[in-house]
Write a protein that holds these residues in place. Sequence first.
Motif, PDB file in Angstrom:
ATOM      1  N   LEU A  23      42.989  42.571  32.290  1.00  0.00           N
ATOM      2  CA  LEU A  23      42.508  41.197  32.370  1.00  0.00           C
ATOM      3  C   LEU A  23      43.625  40.184  32.149  1.00  0.00           C
ATOM      4  O   LEU A  23      44.517  40.409  31.338  1.00  0.00           O
ATOM      5  N   PRO A  63      34.139  41.969  33.901  1.00  0.00           N
ATOM      6  CA  PRO A  63      35.199  42.929  34.215  1.00  0.00           C
ATOM      7  C   PRO A  63      34.726  44.367  34.159  1.00  0.00           C
ATOM      8  O   PRO A  63      35.094  45.176  35.015  1.00  0.00           O
ATOM      9  N   TYR A  91      44.706  43.567  38.650  1.00  0.00           N
ATOM     10  CA  TYR A  91      44.391  42.559  37.621  1.00  0.00           C
ATOM     11  C   TYR A  91      43.231  41.649  38.017  1.00  0.00           C
ATOM     12  O   TYR A  91      43.149  41.179  39.143  1.00  0.00           O
ATOM     13  N   LEU A  92      42.369  41.416  37.044  1.00  0.00           N
ATOM     14  CA  LEU A  92      41.298  40.442  37.237  1.00  0.00           C
ATOM     15  C   LEU A  92      41.565  39.266  36.296  1.00  0.00           C
ATOM     16  O   LEU A  92      41.743  39.451  35.094  1.00  0.00           O
ATOM     17  N   GLN A 104      40.339  35.650  34.561  1.00  0.00           N
ATOM     18  CA  GLN A 104      39.091  34.961  34.196  1.00  0.00           C
ATOM     19  C   GLN A 104      39.428  33.635  33.522  1.00  0.00           C
ATOM     20  O   GLN A 104      40.405  33.544  32.796  1.00  0.00           O
ATOM     21  N   GLU A 129      43.799  36.205  31.117  1.00  0.00           N
ATOM     22  CA  GLU A 129      42.966  35.079  30.689  1.00  0.00           C
ATOM     23  C   GLU A 129      43.859  33.949  30.168  1.00  0.00           C
ATOM     24  O   GLU A 129      43.980  33.746  28.965  1.00  0.00           O
TER      25      GLU A 129
END
Length: 415
Positions: free
Chosen positions: A260, A252, A222-223, A225, A262
């Motif tokens: 993602l 990404p 997982y990223l 932001q 967020e």
Amino acid sequence: MTGFNEMILVLDYGGRGKELAARMIRKAGCYSEIRPGNMTKKAIKAMNPIGIVSVSDGKPGSVPRWLAFETGVMVMTVNGGPMDDIASFVKYECKSKCEYNIDNYIKWQLEAIKTRTDGEDVLLALSGGVDSSVCAALLSKAIPGRVHCIFVDHGFIRENEGDQVEAAFSGMKLDFIRVDAQDRFLAKIKGIEDPEAKRRIIGAEFIEVFKEEAKKLGNIKYLAQGTIYPDIVESNWNGTTVKSHHNVGGLPAALGFKELVEPLSGLFKDEVRELGRKLKLSKAFVERQPFPGPGLSVRVIGAVTKEKLFMLRRADAIFREEIETAIKKPEDRPGQYFAVHTGINAVGVKEGARTYGAVIALRAVDTRDYMTAEYTQLPHGLLARAAARILSDVPGAGRVVYDITSKPPGTIEFE
Ligand code: XMP
């Protein structure tokens, strides 16, 4: 999507103030979203709003008549008129339970982040700006010990900024990785004068550094932001891109992430700040003024060198200190204030000898949205103190000027 059962839709028919309307609805206690006015009846119904506020320029026919009759919900018409009645519309006409507030948003997000990440680790590019900082604080509370924050020091940050960011996150349950890539970035932009070229090179190098560091951590799925709601509104409006934002989309994909997180994507900037305060993030971070991603590199006009950066960093710190000493309350200070190394020299005289030193420009602007701005009419005493200190304490500085250009026709930054 938001975790709140009730939502009021703000439909944009071309008038000013869609953001203001959406924020006022939220202040009154109901979650709100902004959508373009060309939305179909079907799409409106699918969103299941408890009410609609239409915003237009007030010209006859700009809001379709069917809106009031066929959507089946209460509609309010702020079309060029005042918005004072929004709170009573929310409460009495839409009969909102008024459960939307930042405490509830936090409660819901803590659960949502846990569920979404399902025991996996999360990676975040932490710039030290308000959005990524608040995002890091929220993630570390939701999934302590599973958040890895990469802070890339590209060498264009402000005086002591790296230490300040590190200190702010040292008490949190997250893995803080500080990468010193100063020499690497400086070498990449050596001799480059064009501002857009500087931005491109720095952006590409940032991705390289981030990728290398992420690789060291293994396979993180997982990223996260710090995308906020205005980023989304600005980035995709009526299906066309108004302003491509660095947070939405690009990063990404370039990094190869598909998943993602967020957690701030439903919030306006003032709500993000409130959330940061509730999470006890230090005031200095929550109140931060915007700072460009390429940092001081675009505040040195023309080619960037270590010497110019050193000079600019000190001059900038002095100017900010003078403003913050003279104007105690953060809300009374200009929206943005900083120094610029103009890249030119001017002749001067010091202790009877000729000097030829750099011209440092000071810039301060008042702005609500950073799209337009007025130059700040700072007191001359304050400007004189800042100039005197810069000329005596910053080696190589030869002259100080104050920029009195508003936006438009100028921009806030010089490059
Ligand atoms: P301008 O100079 O266009 O700036 O009037 C408007 C606002 O945007 C910030 N800015 C940037 N932010 N990357 C960013 O993340 C950038 O390259 C960049 N350039 C300008 C600027 O500081 C101001 O708040």
